[in-house]
Design an enzyme around this catalytic site. Sequence first.
Site, PDB file in Angstrom:
ATOM      1  N   ASP A  80       0.912  -1.319  -0.006  1.00 16.70           N
ATOM      2  CA  ASP A  80       0.061  -0.005   0.127  1.00 16.70           C
ATOM      3  C   ASP A  80       0.708   1.216   0.018  1.00 16.70           C
ATOM      4  OD1 ASP A  80      -2.678   1.411   2.098  1.00 16.70           O
ATOM      5  OD2 ASP A  80      -2.204   1.567  -0.078  1.00 16.70           O
ATOM      6  N   LYS A  90       2.035   4.756  -0.980  1.00 14.68           N
ATOM      7  CA  LYS A  90       1.523   5.901  -1.533  1.00 14.68           C
ATOM      8  C   LYS A  90       2.356   6.889  -0.824  1.00 14.68           C
ATOM      9  CE  LYS A  90      -2.702   5.182   0.974  1.00 14.68           C
ATOM     10  NZ  LYS A  90      -4.042   4.725   1.020  1.00 14.68           N
ATOM     11  N   ASN A 110       1.427   7.639   2.757  1.00 15.40           N
ATOM     12  CA  ASN A 110       1.999   6.460   3.760  1.00 15.40           C
ATOM     13  C   ASN A 110       3.513   6.733   3.917  1.00 15.40           C
ATOM     14  OD1 ASN A 110      -0.367   5.282   4.595  1.00 15.40           O
ATOM     15  ND2 ASN A 110      -0.104   3.458   2.761  1.00 15.40           N
TER      16      ASN A 110
HETATM   17  C1  LIG Z   1       0.131  14.260   9.666  1.00 19.47           C
HETATM   18  N1  LIG Z   1       0.922  14.833  10.415  1.00 19.47           N
HETATM   19  C2  LIG Z   1       1.166  16.315  10.616  1.00 19.47           C
HETATM   20  C3  LIG Z   1       2.321  16.386  11.550  1.00 19.47           C
HETATM   21 BR1  LIG Z   1       2.998  17.897  12.328  1.00 19.47          BR
HETATM   22  C4  LIG Z   1       2.492  14.940  12.127  1.00 19.47           C
HETATM   23  C5  LIG Z   1       1.767  14.321  11.421  1.00 19.47           C
HETATM   24  C6  LIG Z   1       1.835  12.707  11.511  1.00 19.47           C
HETATM   25  O1  LIG Z   1       0.746  12.105  11.090  1.00 19.47           O
HETATM   26  N2  LIG Z   1       2.675  12.209  12.257  1.00 19.47           N
HETATM   27  C7  LIG Z   1       3.056  10.875  12.505  1.00 19.47           C
HETATM   28  N3  LIG Z   1       3.927  10.436  13.407  1.00 19.47           N
HETATM   29  N4  LIG Z   1       3.996   8.964  13.365  1.00 19.47           N
HETATM   30  C8  LIG Z   1       2.579   8.759  13.131  1.00 19.47           C
HETATM   31  C9  LIG Z   1       1.954   9.700  12.290  1.00 19.47           C
HETATM   32  C10 LIG Z   1       0.818   9.320  11.953  1.00 19.47           C
HETATM   33  N5  LIG Z   1       0.823   7.862  11.790  1.00 19.47           N
HETATM   34  C11 LIG Z   1      -0.058   7.086  11.202  1.00 19.47           C
HETATM   35  O2  LIG Z   1      -0.017   5.932  11.275  1.00 19.47           O
HETATM   36  N6  LIG Z   1      -0.818   7.726  10.317  1.00 19.47           N
HETATM   37  C12 LIG Z   1      -1.720   6.957   9.658  1.00 19.47           C
HETATM   38  C13 LIG Z   1      -2.085   7.791   8.166  1.00 19.47           C
HETATM   39  N7  LIG Z   1      -2.505   6.930   7.002  1.00 19.47           N
HETATM   40  C14 LIG Z   1      -2.285   7.383   5.715  1.00 19.47           C
HETATM   41  C15 LIG Z   1      -3.443   7.047   4.796  1.00 19.47           C
HETATM   42  C16 LIG Z   1      -4.553   6.436   5.803  1.00 19.47           C
HETATM   43  C17 LIG Z   1      -4.124   6.693   7.017  1.00 19.47           C
HETATM   44  C18 LIG Z   1      -3.305   6.660  10.047  1.00 19.47           C
HETATM   45  C19 LIG Z   1      -3.550   5.281  10.194  1.00 19.47           C
HETATM   46  C20 LIG Z   1      -4.814   5.177  10.848  1.00 19.47           C
HETATM   47  C21 LIG Z   1      -5.365   6.088  11.279  1.00 19.47           C
HETATM   48  C22 LIG Z   1      -5.095   7.452  11.286  1.00 19.47           C
HETATM   49  C23 LIG Z   1      -3.981   7.488  10.601  1.00 19.47           C
HETATM   50  C24 LIG Z   1       2.021   7.563  12.520  1.00 19.47           C
HETATM   51  C25 LIG Z   1       1.840   6.346  13.562  1.00 19.47           C
HETATM   52  C26 LIG Z   1       2.838   6.082  12.509  1.00 19.47           C
END
Ligand SMILES: Cn1cc(Br)cc1C(=O)Nc1[nH]nc2c1CN(C(=O)N[C@H](CN1CCCC1)c1ccccc1)C21CC1
Length: 344
Positions: free
Chosen positions: A132, A134, A137
């Site tokens: 997946d 993209k 991700n």
């Molecule tokens: C968007 N963003 C802006 C800032 Br500043 C930090 C972030 C951020 O997302 N940081 C971040 N750090 N670590 C993580 C994340 C987001 N994140 C994620 O795992 N984010 C994913 C994003 N996927 C992309 C396509 C479908 C969902 C997610 C999965 C399930 C529910 C919600 C989000 C982790 C945990 C691994």
Amino acid sequence: MVRYAALKGLYDLEKTIGSGGFAKVKLATHIATGEKVAIKIMDKISLGDDLPRVKLEVQALKTLLHQHICRLYQVIETDGHYFMVIEYCSGGELFDHIVEKNRLSETESRKFFRQIVSAVAYLHSLGYAHRDLKPENVLLDREENLKLIDFGLCAKPKNGIDSHLQTSCGSPTYAAPELILGKKYLGSEVDIWSMGVLLYALLCGFLPFDDNSIENLYRKILSGKYAEPSWLSTSSKRLIRAMLQIDPKKRITIQELCNHPWITAGFLNPVSFVHKTNFEKDDDVLSTMSAICGEHASDIWRKLVKSDRTDYRTATYLLLLDRKLRGLSLRISSSAKSHFKSEC
Ligand SMILES: Cn1cc(Br)cc1C(=O)Nc1[nH]nc2c1CN(C(=O)N[C@H](CN1CCCC1)c1ccccc1)C21CC1
């Protein structure tokens, strides 16, 4: 703020940074070290029959130790929820970074793409396929290094990466022709196709195959025809063509990709990776922990290696290791003592 008893004393929850179908991701602070983490909270009821995906993602992330794959620090399971404590990336999504800059230069694209190729080559070498890939991700950390996330769809076919998969999954826009045709496919080959779409997005700022109607989108993907904007260099056009081959057998392999002229241009060496599946022993971190835990460093290390590597002790060790690798002081609050006691 919803209180989760399971996190009490271990993590302070802050804002929500992402919410998907059956999960949400919240920013949090690991209390013992003060480090920021991202906690993916999944509600078991809404997970339903997707529950096995969580186990699959946890198993994959526990095994995968690579500088461009988001690190899993701890897993907490309660009757109603799963909490996955994962490395926090404060740079947001690669997708937003591309949109912000309209498109990236060949040099910046190459810097990012080499990191993705290294992570995927490492993944494949351990028999996993992401399936997946993209821009949503792929996250950026504070130093603008890339981190791969969302391994809920990744597969580790029981008889190795070269055995065929069947389940259609991932987002169609990035999906390979054989995957949308429902044919048997190799995870490694579909990942190459998705990386081709990713590279195109980096260099062009838009997608090679895009359409609001799903059947038009499929038609475009199956035709393998896409625009080659004038700013693309001959070398990048060649590489994208090699990755977006409709016939998976004609598609470039991950090994050829690591050595491709476009990938190595301006760099001294091909893309490589360290075949790491165990974190290294660090005496400074262990002595910092033993000062709090009142245990010998050797005992702490033995328990760390023996444990299933998803407890608070593991999270504290890995977060202190991260701090050290970033040249920061190793600090740990005495409040951790009680939580180590329970695990000691
Ligand atoms: C968007 N963003 C802006 C800032 Br500043 C930090 C972030 C951020 O997302 N940081 C971040 N750090 N670590 C993580 C994340 C987001 N994140 C994620 O795992 N984010 C994913 C994003 N996927 C992309 C396509 C479908 C969902 C997610 C999965 C399930 C529910 C919600 C989000 C982790 C945990 C691994």
